[in-house]
Write a protein that holds these residues in place. Sequence first.
Motif, short mmCIF file in Angstrom:
data_model
loop_
_atom_site.label_atom_id
_atom_site.label_comp_id
_atom_site.label_asym_id
_atom_site.label_seq_id
_atom_site.Cartn_x
_atom_site.Cartn_y
_atom_site.Cartn_z
N UNK A 204 1.17 -1.01 0.14
CA UNK A 204 0.43 0.05 0.23
C UNK A 204 1.15 0.83 -0.22
N UNK A 205 0.40 2.17 -0.66
CA UNK A 205 1.32 3.23 -0.76
C UNK A 205 0.31 4.45 -0.56
N UNK A 206 0.99 5.17 0.41
CA UNK A 206 -0.38 6.55 1.13
C UNK A 206 0.07 7.43 0.67
N UNK A 271 4.12 2.71 2.43
CA UNK A 271 4.61 3.57 2.01
C UNK A 271 3.51 4.65 2.32
N UNK A 272 3.98 5.63 3.40
CA UNK A 272 3.56 6.51 3.10
C UNK A 272 4.16 7.98 2.82
N UNK A 273 3.86 8.59 2.42
CA UNK A 273 4.68 10.15 1.86
C UNK A 273 4.06 11.30 2.09
N UNK A 304 8.54 6.03 5.47
CA UNK A 304 7.73 7.53 5.86
C UNK A 304 8.67 8.59 5.23
N UNK A 305 8.13 9.24 3.83
CA UNK A 305 9.05 10.19 3.56
C UNK A 305 8.38 11.28 3.07
N UNK A 344 13.50 4.41 8.28
CA UNK A 344 11.72 4.27 8.51
C UNK A 344 11.54 5.35 7.66
N UNK A 345 12.01 6.69 8.87
CA UNK A 345 11.74 8.54 8.39
C UNK A 345 12.43 8.92 7.63
N UNK A 346 12.54 9.86 6.40
CA UNK A 346 13.52 10.54 6.47
C UNK A 346 13.11 11.47 5.80
N UNK A 347 13.79 12.01 4.92
CA UNK A 347 13.25 13.40 3.91
C UNK A 347 13.78 14.65 4.36
#
Length: 529
Positions: A204-206, A271-273, A304-305, A344-347
């Motif tokens: 799943x891509x959210x 993938x959470x964007x 998470x990005x 895991x959490x980046x950007x």
Amino acid sequence: MLRSGGRTVSRVRADVDRHVGRSYRVAASTALGVVILAVLGAVMGPQWDPVPLADPLVVETSSTAIGSAAPVPEYDVRTSVVSVRLDGATVEAQISEPVGLDGPKPGVVFVHGAGTGRFDTAFLAQARALAASGIVAMVPNKRLDTYTTRHRDYVLMAADYEASVEVLQSYPGVDPEGVGIYAESEGGWIAPVMAAEDPSIAFVVLVSSPVVPPREQAAFAVDSYLRNTGVPHGVFRAIPRAVGMSLPGGGFEYADFDVAPYQREMRQPVLVVYGTGDASMPVIQGAEQVLQDTAVAGNGDVTVRYYEGANHGIRVGGEVAPTFLRDLSGWVLGLPATGDAEPRVAGAQPVQTYVAEPVPEPRWFGDGDVVLALAIASVALIVLGPLAVLVARGVEEATDRVRRRRGAAVTVAGPRFARGVLPRLLALGAGAIGTVLGLVWYIVAVARLALDYQRDDLVVQGGWVVVRVLGIAVVVVGVLLLRRCRRIRLAGQVPAPGVVRTTVLWSGVIGSVLLLVILAYWGVFQLGI
């Protein structure tokens, strides 16, 4: 002469004192009226005091690259259109696939956000980028016969999109065990339902997912937009009163849909964007809730990005961020290894000032139908009375003209409003209606600025001052009308003789007072209480 001059000076002083005293009494009565309206406005509905976000999500690194993802290949892209049979309808879908790549390929079905959702306008860059990297992308048209502004069912919509998943799973060259879903915005309330009810969905891509219920997201978005636009503090009171009430005409049952129970059953890699330039979504709270909800299902495969300056569609400067497209393809191609890859959490570091939380329900005006009916009835009371009088006078004059031509006696003029009553009554009603129209204009103007991420102090600050001044002016006119009627009665006369004119006077006053109460409810007379 001196004595006569002294008496003249005394009379002038007495006239001045009376004028000053009269002005003081008008000002005092106006102030009292404004205070009463301010208190009514404060007690009739909820205040707006959002809770600051105290525990921000901290990114581990500024790079959005997926840790274990291999370099993304590049293929030519071929597109085709297929039909998808739904329950009671058929929609078309466009499939984009890589040319020259043999073997089973992963696939992605796109789930639209709010709006019409057509494959020839939506997800063009995303579908092509995925196909060019070796992933089959399918963008179905959104089913619209069951989707309206007032009525939509996310569980039924999930079933419709599930039909597209089944088509792509059986499409030649696609790995049936490697088909996942990409959901954007409103689709973030649909995709978790699909994932929870269909374990065969591979991932799943959210993207820009609201996560919280629609009503909470709407209040959060309005708050963010208004703050970005720089509106006066008093305007924020309208948020819970508008978002918290049931809207006129009914419907909107989906406003309180809670996706959390479905997210707690998602066991697929997620993938959470988000874009850091998206003011409409709770970008920190949303990611944290997905992490917490999936943990309930024992699912730790959540990535998470955050993309610097990207908006709701992960666009920067009008184009979908290239780094996002690279990371998306790399994450899908690298599954299952990329599902729990570090970091895991980046950007870019996201910022969320306030928490999206349940919206308090208005106590008095929680029913939008009642509010609308009350406003219409108030305007009718103000307008229909004077119109009836004008029509009656017109009929009277027309009858008299006919009688004069025939030589007959004319009608004896009926009673009239006492001097000064009708002009003040008309000014009161017109002022109340004008202030309501001014408030509506202000709301529309601010909404346009907010949605375009623009600021205009002349409109935002000046417009609010104008609306509030108009409201106070209406109170002044009401005070003048009340004082005029009182003086007429003290003189032994009647302000509005006759049943018709008495009815017109009272209907105009009642209608105007009701409109003033409505204006007070929406914050026009608030004094910081």
